[in-house]
Design a protein around this motif. Structure first.
Motif, PDB file in Angstrom:
ATOM      1  N   GLY A 152       7.811 -12.100  -5.957  1.00 50.03           N
ATOM      2  CA  GLY A 152       8.452 -12.125  -7.266  1.00 50.03           C
ATOM      3  C   GLY A 152       9.187 -10.835  -7.572  1.00 50.03           C
ATOM      4  O   GLY A 152      10.256 -10.851  -8.195  1.00 50.03           O
ATOM      5  N   PHE A 153       8.627  -9.717  -7.134  1.00 51.63           N
ATOM      6  CA  PHE A 153       9.257  -8.427  -7.376  1.00 51.63           C
ATOM      7  C   PHE A 153      10.604  -8.347  -6.660  1.00 51.63           C
ATOM      8  O   PHE A 153      11.598  -7.880  -7.231  1.00 51.63           O
ATOM      9  CB  PHE A 153       8.337  -7.302  -6.910  1.00 51.63           C
ATOM     10  N   THR A 174      15.937  -6.363  -4.493  1.00 51.06           N
ATOM     11  CA  THR A 174      15.799  -5.362  -3.443  1.00 51.06           C
ATOM     12  C   THR A 174      14.783  -5.823  -2.418  1.00 51.06           C
ATOM     13  O   THR A 174      13.978  -6.724  -2.676  1.00 51.06           O
ATOM     14  CB  THR A 174      15.323  -4.012  -4.013  1.00 51.06           C
ATOM     15  N   THR A 175      14.811  -5.200  -1.254  1.00 50.65           N
ATOM     16  CA  THR A 175      13.819  -5.483  -0.230  1.00 50.65           C
ATOM     17  C   THR A 175      13.633  -4.235   0.611  1.00 50.65           C
ATOM     18  O   THR A 175      14.179  -3.168   0.297  1.00 50.65           O
ATOM     19  CB  THR A 175      14.251  -6.682   0.643  1.00 50.65           C
ATOM     20  N   GLY A 176      12.846  -4.332   1.658  1.00 42.99           N
ATOM     21  CA  GLY A 176      12.623  -3.188   2.526  1.00 42.99           C
ATOM     22  C   GLY A 176      11.820  -2.092   1.858  1.00 42.99           C
ATOM     23  O   GLY A 176      11.150  -2.293   0.844  1.00 42.99           O
ATOM     24  N   LEU A 179       9.379  -1.426  -1.812  1.00 41.16           N
ATOM     25  CA  LEU A 179       7.982  -1.009  -1.807  1.00 41.16           C
ATOM     26  C   LEU A 179       7.802   0.316  -2.542  1.00 41.16           C
ATOM     27  O   LEU A 179       6.832   0.489  -3.291  1.00 41.16           O
ATOM     28  CB  LEU A 179       7.468  -0.878  -0.366  1.00 41.16           C
ATOM     29  N   ARG A 180       8.724   1.247  -2.333  1.00 42.13           N
ATOM     30  CA  ARG A 180       8.625   2.537  -3.028  1.00 42.13           C
ATOM     31  C   ARG A 180       8.646   2.348  -4.540  1.00 42.13           C
ATOM     32  O   ARG A 180       7.866   2.974  -5.267  1.00 42.13           O
ATOM     33  CB  ARG A 180       9.789   3.442  -2.617  1.00 42.13           C
ATOM     34  N   GLU A 181       9.531   1.473  -5.016  1.00 35.93           N
ATOM     35  CA  GLU A 181       9.596   1.276  -6.467  1.00 35.93           C
ATOM     36  C   GLU A 181       8.336   0.597  -6.974  1.00 35.93           C
ATOM     37  O   GLU A 181       7.799   0.965  -8.024  1.00 35.93           O
ATOM     38  CB  GLU A 181      10.823   0.450  -6.867  1.00 35.93           C
ATOM     39  N   ARG A 221      17.333   0.136 -14.789  1.00 33.98           N
ATOM     40  CA  ARG A 221      17.010   1.401 -14.127  1.00 33.98           C
ATOM     41  C   ARG A 221      15.669   1.309 -13.397  1.00 33.98           C
ATOM     42  O   ARG A 221      14.962   0.312 -13.481  1.00 33.98           O
ATOM     43  CB  ARG A 221      16.939   2.522 -15.163  1.00 33.98           C
ATOM     44  N   GLU A 222      15.325   2.393 -12.721  1.00 38.04           N
ATOM     45  CA  GLU A 222      14.007   2.472 -12.087  1.00 38.04           C
ATOM     46  C   GLU A 222      12.946   2.234 -13.158  1.00 38.04           C
ATOM     47  O   GLU A 222      12.877   2.948 -14.171  1.00 38.04           O
ATOM     48  CB  GLU A 222      13.799   3.838 -11.441  1.00 38.04           C
TER      49      GLU A 222
END
Length: 255
Positions: free
Chosen positions: A168-169, A175-177, A181-183, A236-237
């Protein structure tokens, strides 16, 4: 017949026991007989699954040799390592990736106190959901481990509760990769730092993804000095938004 690799494997099990035996009374570590029996059982299960997957005898011996050296180098028992390999083959059919990262996974298991099989399952899910190579998967596990060390959400908690929201994220954020994951790691640590229990972090993240895409929410936050969108018109982030909301006097006391 156990063969040279199998004999070395059981030798490592016995060797690991000699070091672990000293802590057995306080840590509940299994007896030498139990460790060796578990190693035998897991080795036999590995042979069955590897034969079904068409693995050659030469490759089997290579994997068993790698397990032996990793057990001796990290202190994770051969039984645990074999159990993890069997699990990843059953769930993800990505045995080669786990074997390639076996040393780093075992070290992370010891450093974070995470059960090795649970760590392997998490690693496989990360690789599958974010489309990572073996090298990228190793980096992804390191990202989560560093976040746990520096932040408020333990590695095991992140692995237990966040994997369910990976799919879902990705869709919500586009985004992927490793970027995705970092976010997600940053969001989880930010929410956990705000006092949320680990068990509800993932559901709160999903709720945030939905609410921050709402124009009315964006407008209300904007009035309080929190810009949701960047110059390109994208959200944004999210971890930055969370921290800005948390520090906003105009929004203090609101959920």
């Amino acid at each position: 017949m156990l063969g040279a690799a199998g004999g070395a494997l059981l030798g490592a099990a016995g060797g690991a026991f000699s070091a672990a035996q000293r802590a057995q009374g306080t840590l509940g570590i299994r007896s030498q007989e139990e460790l060796i029996a578990a190693a035998i059982d897991q080795r036999q299960a590995f042979i069955r699954t590897s034969v079904q997957a068409g693995m050659s005898q030469e490759r089997q011996d290579e994997v068993l040799s790698r397990v032996t050296s990793t057990a001796r180098g990290t202190g994770v028992s051969t039984a645990e390592l074999m159990e993890g390999l069997n699990l990843t083959q059953e769930l993800f059919s990505n045995l080669d990736s786990v074997v390639e990262n076996l040393d780093s996974l075992a070290k992370t298991s010891r450093a974070t106190g995470t059960d090795f099989s649970s760590l392997v399952a998490f690693s496989g899910e990360v690789q599958r959901q974010f489309g990572l190579s073996a090298a990228e998967t190793e980096e992804a596990i390191a990202i989560v481990a560093r976040g746990a060390e520096e932040g408020s959400m333990a590695f095991g908690d992140f692995a237990d509760v966040m994997a369910a929201g990976f799919a879902g994220f990705k869709v919500a954020r586009g985004t992927t990769g490793l970027e995705a994951l970092r976010e997600q790691q940053a969001i989880a640590q930010s929410l956990r730092a705000g006092g949320l229990a680990p068990s509800v972090v993932q559901s709160r993240q999903s709720a945030l993804l939905n609410s921050l895409s709402d124009g009315n929410v964006q407008a209300r936050l904007g009035e309080a000095g929190v810009n949701v969108l960047n110059d390109a018109g994208n959200v944004r982030e999210i971890a930055d938004i969370i921290n800005q909301v948390r520090n906003s006097r105009a929004l203090q006391g609101r959920d």
